[in-house]
Design a protein around this motif. Structure first.
Motif, PDB file in Angstrom:
ATOM      1  N   LYS A  46       0.876  -1.260   0.080  1.00  0.00           N
ATOM      2  CA  LYS A  46      -0.010  -0.016  -0.039  1.00  0.00           C
ATOM      3  C   LYS A  46       0.955   1.360  -0.144  1.00  0.00           C
ATOM      4  O   LYS A  46       0.210   2.292  -0.354  1.00  0.00           O
ATOM      5  CB  LYS A  46      -0.939  -0.017   1.013  1.00  0.00           C
ATOM      6  N   HIS A  47       2.320   1.150   0.441  1.00  0.00           N
ATOM      7  CA  HIS A  47       3.188   2.528   0.323  1.00  0.00           C
ATOM      8  C   HIS A  47       4.259   2.224  -0.712  1.00  0.00           C
ATOM      9  O   HIS A  47       5.145   2.972  -0.682  1.00  0.00           O
ATOM     10  CB  HIS A  47       3.420   2.731   1.714  1.00  0.00           C
ATOM     11  N   ALA A  48       3.833   1.418  -1.632  1.00  0.00           N
ATOM     12  CA  ALA A  48       5.000   1.023  -2.371  1.00  0.00           C
ATOM     13  C   ALA A  48       5.245   1.999  -3.472  1.00  0.00           C
ATOM     14  O   ALA A  48       4.257   2.744  -3.713  1.00  0.00           O
ATOM     15  CB  ALA A  48       4.904  -0.367  -2.996  1.00  0.00           C
ATOM     16  N   GLU A  49       6.307   2.267  -4.191  1.00  0.00           N
ATOM     17  CA  GLU A  49       6.705   3.127  -5.102  1.00  0.00           C
ATOM     18  C   GLU A  49       5.778   2.748  -6.340  1.00  0.00           C
ATOM     19  O   GLU A  49       5.381   1.751  -6.557  1.00  0.00           O
ATOM     20  CB  GLU A  49       8.227   2.881  -5.655  1.00  0.00           C
ATOM     21  N   GLY A  50       5.354   3.826  -7.100  1.00  0.00           N
ATOM     22  CA  GLY A  50       4.269   4.044  -8.044  1.00  0.00           C
ATOM     23  C   GLY A  50       4.468   2.794  -9.044  1.00  0.00           C
ATOM     24  O   GLY A  50       3.441   2.347  -9.553  1.00  0.00           O
ATOM     25  N   GLY A  51       5.703   2.434  -9.552  1.00  0.00           N
ATOM     26  CA  GLY A  51       6.043   1.497 -10.568  1.00  0.00           C
ATOM     27  C   GLY A  51       5.900   0.110  -9.921  1.00  0.00           C
ATOM     28  O   GLY A  51       5.906  -0.749 -10.884  1.00  0.00           O
ATOM     29  N   LEU A  87       0.917 -12.738  -8.529  1.00  0.00           N
ATOM     30  CA  LEU A  87       0.431 -11.686  -7.280  1.00  0.00           C
ATOM     31  C   LEU A  87       1.480 -11.551  -6.174  1.00  0.00           C
ATOM     32  O   LEU A  87       1.606 -10.377  -5.562  1.00  0.00           O
ATOM     33  CB  LEU A  87      -0.581 -12.439  -6.611  1.00  0.00           C
ATOM     34  N   LEU A  88       2.507 -12.522  -6.011  1.00  0.00           N
ATOM     35  CA  LEU A  88       3.732 -12.299  -5.323  1.00  0.00           C
ATOM     36  C   LEU A  88       5.056 -12.126  -5.671  1.00  0.00           C
ATOM     37  O   LEU A  88       6.097 -11.854  -5.016  1.00  0.00           O
ATOM     38  CB  LEU A  88       3.562 -13.814  -4.410  1.00  0.00           C
ATOM     39  N   HIS A  89       5.059 -11.669  -7.077  1.00  0.00           N
ATOM     40  CA  HIS A  89       6.234 -11.667  -7.756  1.00  0.00           C
ATOM     41  C   HIS A  89       7.227 -10.395  -7.185  1.00  0.00           C
ATOM     42  O   HIS A  89       8.317 -10.339  -7.143  1.00  0.00           O
ATOM     43  CB  HIS A  89       6.182 -11.583  -9.245  1.00  0.00           C
ATOM     44  N   ASP A  90       6.362  -9.339  -6.741  1.00  0.00           N
ATOM     45  CA  ASP A  90       7.195  -8.135  -6.288  1.00  0.00           C
ATOM     46  C   ASP A  90       6.681  -7.987  -4.913  1.00  0.00           C
ATOM     47  O   ASP A  90       6.683  -6.744  -4.466  1.00  0.00           O
ATOM     48  CB  ASP A  90       6.733  -6.831  -7.279  1.00  0.00           C
ATOM     49  N   ILE A  91       6.582  -9.025  -4.184  1.00  0.00           N
ATOM     50  CA  ILE A  91       5.893  -8.624  -2.772  1.00  0.00           C
ATOM     51  C   ILE A  91       7.158  -7.881  -1.939  1.00  0.00           C
ATOM     52  O   ILE A  91       6.826  -7.181  -0.929  1.00  0.00           O
ATOM     53  CB  ILE A  91       5.441 -10.023  -1.987  1.00  0.00           C
ATOM     54  N   ALA A  92       8.207  -7.987  -2.187  1.00  0.00           N
ATOM     55  CA  ALA A  92       9.718  -7.267  -1.366  1.00  0.00           C
ATOM     56  C   ALA A  92      10.641  -7.140  -2.544  1.00  0.00           C
ATOM     57  O   ALA A  92      11.613  -8.094  -2.448  1.00  0.00           O
ATOM     58  CB  ALA A  92       9.927  -7.987  -0.240  1.00  0.00           C
ATOM     59  N   ASP A  93      10.292  -6.251  -3.531  1.00  0.00           N
ATOM     60  CA  ASP A  93      11.351  -5.928  -4.592  1.00  0.00           C
ATOM     61  C   ASP A  93      12.602  -5.706  -3.800  1.00  0.00           C
ATOM     62  O   ASP A  93      12.902  -4.870  -3.037  1.00  0.00           O
ATOM     63  CB  ASP A  93      11.021  -5.053  -5.461  1.00  0.00           C
ATOM     64  N   SER A  94      13.936  -6.328  -4.282  1.00  0.00           N
ATOM     65  CA  SER A  94      15.115  -6.135  -3.502  1.00  0.00           C
ATOM     66  C   SER A  94      15.697  -4.561  -3.911  1.00  0.00           C
ATOM     67  O   SER A  94      16.403  -4.128  -2.790  1.00  0.00           O
ATOM     68  CB  SER A  94      16.234  -7.238  -4.146  1.00  0.00           C
ATOM     69  N   LYS A  95      15.257  -4.143  -4.786  1.00  0.00           N
ATOM     70  CA  LYS A  95      15.674  -2.761  -5.037  1.00  0.00           C
ATOM     71  C   LYS A  95      15.215  -1.661  -3.976  1.00  0.00           C
ATOM     72  O   LYS A  95      15.869  -0.801  -3.747  1.00  0.00           O
ATOM     73  CB  LYS A  95      15.025  -2.194  -6.321  1.00  0.00           C
ATOM     74  N   PHE A  96      14.098  -2.422  -3.424  1.00  0.00           N
ATOM     75  CA  PHE A  96      13.599  -1.303  -2.264  1.00  0.00           C
ATOM     76  C   PHE A  96      13.905  -1.811  -0.863  1.00  0.00           C
ATOM     77  O   PHE A  96      13.536  -1.550   0.319  1.00  0.00           O
ATOM     78  CB  PHE A  96      12.072  -1.222  -2.458  1.00  0.00           C
ATOM     79  N   HIS A  97      14.776  -2.888  -0.730  1.00  0.00           N
ATOM     80  CA  HIS A  97      15.145  -3.471   0.376  1.00  0.00           C
ATOM     81  C   HIS A  97      16.594  -3.885   0.510  1.00  0.00           C
ATOM     82  O   HIS A  97      17.009  -4.923   0.982  1.00  0.00           O
ATOM     83  CB  HIS A  97      14.109  -4.759   0.691  1.00  0.00           C
ATOM     84  N   ASP A  98      17.350  -2.904   0.345  1.00  0.00           N
ATOM     85  CA  ASP A  98      18.862  -2.838   0.314  1.00  0.00           C
ATOM     86  C   ASP A  98      19.508  -3.728  -0.478  1.00  0.00           C
ATOM     87  O   ASP A  98      20.520  -4.500   0.149  1.00  0.00           O
ATOM     88  CB  ASP A  98      19.281  -3.070   1.899  1.00  0.00           C
ATOM     89  N   GLY A  99      19.057  -4.402  -1.591  1.00  0.00           N
ATOM     90  CA  GLY A  99      19.499  -5.332  -2.269  1.00  0.00           C
ATOM     91  C   GLY A  99      19.148  -6.932  -1.703  1.00  0.00           C
ATOM     92  O   GLY A  99      19.826  -7.771  -2.454  1.00  0.00           O
ATOM     93  N   ASP A 100      18.383  -7.068  -0.723  1.00  0.00           N
ATOM     94  CA  ASP A 100      18.259  -8.196  -0.183  1.00  0.00           C
ATOM     95  C   ASP A 100      17.308  -9.138  -1.125  1.00  0.00           C
ATOM     96  O   ASP A 100      16.103  -8.850  -1.332  1.00  0.00           O
ATOM     97  CB  ASP A 100      17.406  -8.035   1.206  1.00  0.00           C
ATOM     98  N   GLU A 101      17.862 -10.190  -1.739  1.00  0.00           N
ATOM     99  CA  GLU A 101      17.051 -10.898  -2.562  1.00  0.00           C
ATOM    100  C   GLU A 101      16.464 -11.927  -1.919  1.00  0.00           C
ATOM    101  O   GLU A 101      15.582 -12.717  -2.773  1.00  0.00           O
ATOM    102  CB  GLU A 101      18.014 -11.400  -3.819  1.00  0.00           C
ATOM    103  N   THR A 102      16.306 -12.211  -0.636  1.00  0.00           N
ATOM    104  CA  THR A 102      15.803 -13.404   0.013  1.00  0.00           C
ATOM    105  C   THR A 102      14.711 -12.981   0.722  1.00  0.00           C
ATOM    106  O   THR A 102      13.852 -13.659   0.938  1.00  0.00           O
ATOM    107  CB  THR A 102      16.879 -13.656   0.983  1.00  0.00           C
ATOM    108  N   LEU A 103      14.319 -11.520   0.922  1.00  0.00           N
ATOM    109  CA  LEU A 103      13.191 -11.336   1.736  1.00  0.00           C
ATOM    110  C   LEU A 103      11.717 -11.430   0.881  1.00  0.00           C
ATOM    111  O   LEU A 103      10.884 -11.878   1.282  1.00  0.00           O
ATOM    112  CB  LEU A 103      13.163  -9.850   2.052  1.00  0.00           C
ATOM    113  N   GLY A 104      11.705 -11.141  -0.288  1.00  0.00           N
ATOM    114  CA  GLY A 104      10.582 -11.623  -0.956  1.00  0.00           C
ATOM    115  C   GLY A 104      10.301 -13.011  -0.926  1.00  0.00           C
ATOM    116  O   GLY A 104       9.058 -13.304  -0.631  1.00  0.00           O
TER     117      GLY A 104
END
Length: 218
Positions: free
Chosen positions: A19-24, A56-73
């Motif tokens: 709900k607060h994600a970057e618009g793209g 639905l879940l492919h961008d649930i935690a895009d690493s670009k917005f989480h300090d490059g963490d690719e494991t969070l999503g």
């Protein structure tokens, strides 16, 4: 809980999480990818449930917005899918889609997972990076990162590694050459290729107009 209910729960979870994600990369991006998947899946032999969850879940935690963490999503997705009792085999497939969908992943030779479901979700996601919406998303993200629109002295890097791609701070126009204009030839499905061709041509027209305006010709 049946599959319809699991999809409804997933939609609610994604809407709340983004709900607060970057618009793209917000819920509406996810919804467009979901809808693209529905269109492409009509002509492909795939597990539609896996495709829907992957979309639905492919961008649930895009690493670009989480300090490059690719494991969070993948972790957030797995924990959520377990919480709504999705079968383990389905969860594993969805996680593989999330881990392998990105353009950056395609630059990593160690990524070897393939499936028809990944093909569909990847095409659907890439289509949202093309055409009018792709242009809007690109400049929205460039603004979010405070990048220059264009600098003729900074040429696009056409031989990026995965790490170079992730760390790039180049002007937004460069992104068209470093990624967006390459996507047409990377599509997996017949439907994806057909739609991508039209959106690619739209972007070419935009760039022609952009340079003409930049030089004061139009």
């Amino acid at each position: 809980m049946n599959q319809k209910e699991q999809i409804e729960k997933t939609i609610a979870f994604v809407k709340e999480t983004l709900k607060h994600a970057e618009g793209g990369h917000d819920w509406f991006h996810t919804l467009r990818v979901f809808n693209n998947c529905s269109l492409i899946s009509k002509n492909e032999e795939v597990d539609v449930f896996v495709v829907q969850l992957g979309a639905l879940l492919h961008d649930i935690a895009d690493s670009k917005f989480h300090d490059g963490d690719e494991t969070l999503g993948p972790k957030l997705a797995r924990d959520f899918l377990n919480s709504i009792q999705v079968e383990k085999q389905v969860i594993d497939h969805v996680i593989n889609i999330i881990e392998n969908i990105s353009y950056g992943s395609s630059l990593n030779p160690s990524k070897t997972f393939k499936s028809p479901e990944l093909d569909v979700v990847q095409d659907a996601d890439r289509l949202d990076a093309l055409g009018a919406i792709g242009i809007a998303r690109t400049f929205n993200y460039g603004g979010f990162k405070n990048r220059a629109l264009y600098n003729p002295d900074i040429l696009p890097d056409l031989n990026m590694s995965q790490e170079t791609y992730k760390k790039s701070t180049a002007p937004t126009i460069n992104h068209f050459y470093e990624k967006l204009l390459l996507l047409k030839d990377l599509m997996n499905t017949k439907t994806g290729k057909q739609i991508a061709q039209k959106r690619h041509e739209y972007m070419e027209g935009f760039l022609e107009q952009f340079y003409a305006e930049w030089e004061g010709e139009k």
